[in-house]
Design a protein around this motif. Structure first.
Motif, mmCIF file in Angstrom:
data_model
loop_
_atom_site.group_PDB
_atom_site.id
_atom_site.type_symbol
_atom_site.label_atom_id
_atom_site.label_comp_id
_atom_site.label_asym_id
_atom_site.label_seq_id
_atom_site.Cartn_x
_atom_site.Cartn_y
_atom_site.Cartn_z
ATOM 1 N N UNK A 25 1.145 -1.497 -0.045
ATOM 2 C CA UNK A 25 0.053 0.389 -0.076
ATOM 3 C C UNK A 25 0.624 1.452 0.049
ATOM 4 N N UNK A 26 1.697 1.360 0.927
ATOM 5 C CA UNK A 26 2.913 2.372 1.234
ATOM 6 C C UNK A 26 3.395 2.850 -0.242
ATOM 7 N N UNK A 27 4.400 1.261 -0.841
ATOM 8 C CA UNK A 27 5.049 2.137 -1.853
ATOM 9 C C UNK A 27 4.033 1.846 -3.326
ATOM 10 N N UNK A 28 2.610 1.645 -3.624
ATOM 11 C CA UNK A 28 1.817 1.592 -4.290
ATOM 12 C C UNK A 28 1.679 3.353 -4.763
ATOM 13 N N UNK A 29 1.434 4.026 -3.127
ATOM 14 C CA UNK A 29 0.747 4.971 -2.874
ATOM 15 C C UNK A 29 2.041 6.075 -3.851
ATOM 16 N N UNK B 183 1.613 8.689 -6.483
ATOM 17 C CA UNK B 183 2.453 9.810 -6.822
ATOM 18 C C UNK B 183 3.379 10.479 -8.227
ATOM 19 N N UNK B 184 4.343 9.829 -8.772
ATOM 20 C CA UNK B 184 5.182 10.079 -9.426
ATOM 21 C C UNK B 184 4.255 10.723 -10.729
ATOM 22 N N UNK C 143 4.592 15.271 -11.288
ATOM 23 C CA UNK C 143 5.261 15.861 -12.486
ATOM 24 C C UNK C 143 4.211 17.348 -13.267
ATOM 25 N N UNK C 144 3.077 16.469 -12.775
ATOM 26 C CA UNK C 144 1.228 17.277 -13.355
ATOM 27 C C UNK C 144 1.488 18.693 -11.867
ATOM 28 N N UNK C 145 1.597 18.169 -11.045
ATOM 29 C CA UNK C 145 1.639 19.360 -10.000
ATOM 30 C C UNK C 145 3.005 20.651 -10.157
ATOM 31 N N UNK C 146 3.886 20.250 -10.573
ATOM 32 C CA UNK C 146 4.418 21.052 -10.583
ATOM 33 C C UNK C 146 4.842 22.198 -12.217
ATOM 34 N N UNK C 147 3.990 21.062 -12.858
ATOM 35 C CA UNK C 147 4.167 21.828 -14.275
ATOM 36 C C UNK C 147 2.689 23.239 -13.691
ATOM 37 N N UNK D 129 3.238 16.961 -1.947
ATOM 38 C CA UNK D 129 4.329 16.887 -2.174
ATOM 39 C C UNK D 129 5.425 16.856 -3.965
ATOM 40 N N UNK D 130 5.191 18.474 -3.911
ATOM 41 C CA UNK D 130 5.879 18.535 -4.691
ATOM 42 C C UNK D 130 7.265 19.417 -4.540
ATOM 43 N N UNK D 131 8.003 18.860 -5.127
ATOM 44 C CA UNK D 131 10.277 19.908 -5.109
ATOM 45 C C UNK D 131 9.904 19.696 -6.428
ATOM 46 N N UNK D 132 11.303 20.786 -6.413
ATOM 47 C CA UNK D 132 11.863 21.442 -7.667
ATOM 48 C C UNK D 132 12.367 19.910 -8.206
ATOM 49 N N UNK D 133 12.564 19.992 -9.660
ATOM 50 C CA UNK D 133 12.587 18.952 -10.187
ATOM 51 C C UNK D 133 14.001 18.803 -10.036
ATOM 52 N N UNK D 134 14.183 16.970 -9.673
ATOM 53 C CA UNK D 134 15.868 16.446 -9.299
ATOM 54 C C UNK D 134 15.361 16.499 -7.790
ATOM 55 N N UNK D 135 15.335 16.982 -7.123
ATOM 56 C CA UNK D 135 15.179 16.728 -5.613
ATOM 57 C C UNK D 135 13.341 15.499 -4.986
ATOM 58 N N UNK D 136 13.607 14.855 -4.041
ATOM 59 C CA UNK D 136 12.578 13.807 -3.535
ATOM 60 C C UNK D 136 12.289 14.493 -2.393
#
Length: 111
Positions: free
Chosen positions: A11-15, A19-20, A24-28, A48-55
């Motif tokens: 469940x945690x990993x699926x979430x 989110x990946x 990306x959509x949120x960044x845009x 859960x949005x970070x600058x491109x390249x950050x996690x």
């Protein structure tokens, strides 16, 4: 039980994998609105949005922060992509393990 542990892990990993695409959509959307996602050590709780390249890394029940991908020294798109690939691969393995445990559980119930 082993089954319950795998279900929770799955469940945690699926979430995280789901989110990946959302990140990306949120960044845009945030870039277009002139409100870019935070960089290293920025708070990413919520979207859960970070600058491109950050996690975005969960640090507690109610707090998450942007961090450098494991094994890198800066926010790095390649590092982020590697982390995402690891998550997807691990999800595939867990999916197989979960299915196997379900079969074994069902077989044991039949006996």
């Amino acid at each position: 039980t082993a089954y319950e542990i795998k279900v929770k892990e799955f469940g945690g990993l699926k979430k995280a994998v789901d989110m990946i695409k959302t990140v990306v959509e949120t960044r845009q959307k945030r870039e277009k609105a002139g409100k870019p996602c935070p960089g290293v050590w920025g708070v990413c709780t919520g979207d859960q949005c970070c600058a491109t390249g950050c996690m975005c890394v969960q640090k507690g029940k109610y707090y998450a922060e942007c961090q450098i991908p494991q094994g890198k020294t800066t926010c790095d798109l390649q590092g982020e992509e590697q982390e995402n690939k690891k998550k997807k691969k691990a999800l595939g393995v867990l999916t197989e393990q979960k299915a196997d445990l379900i079969k074994k559980r069902d077989a044991a119930r039949q006996e």
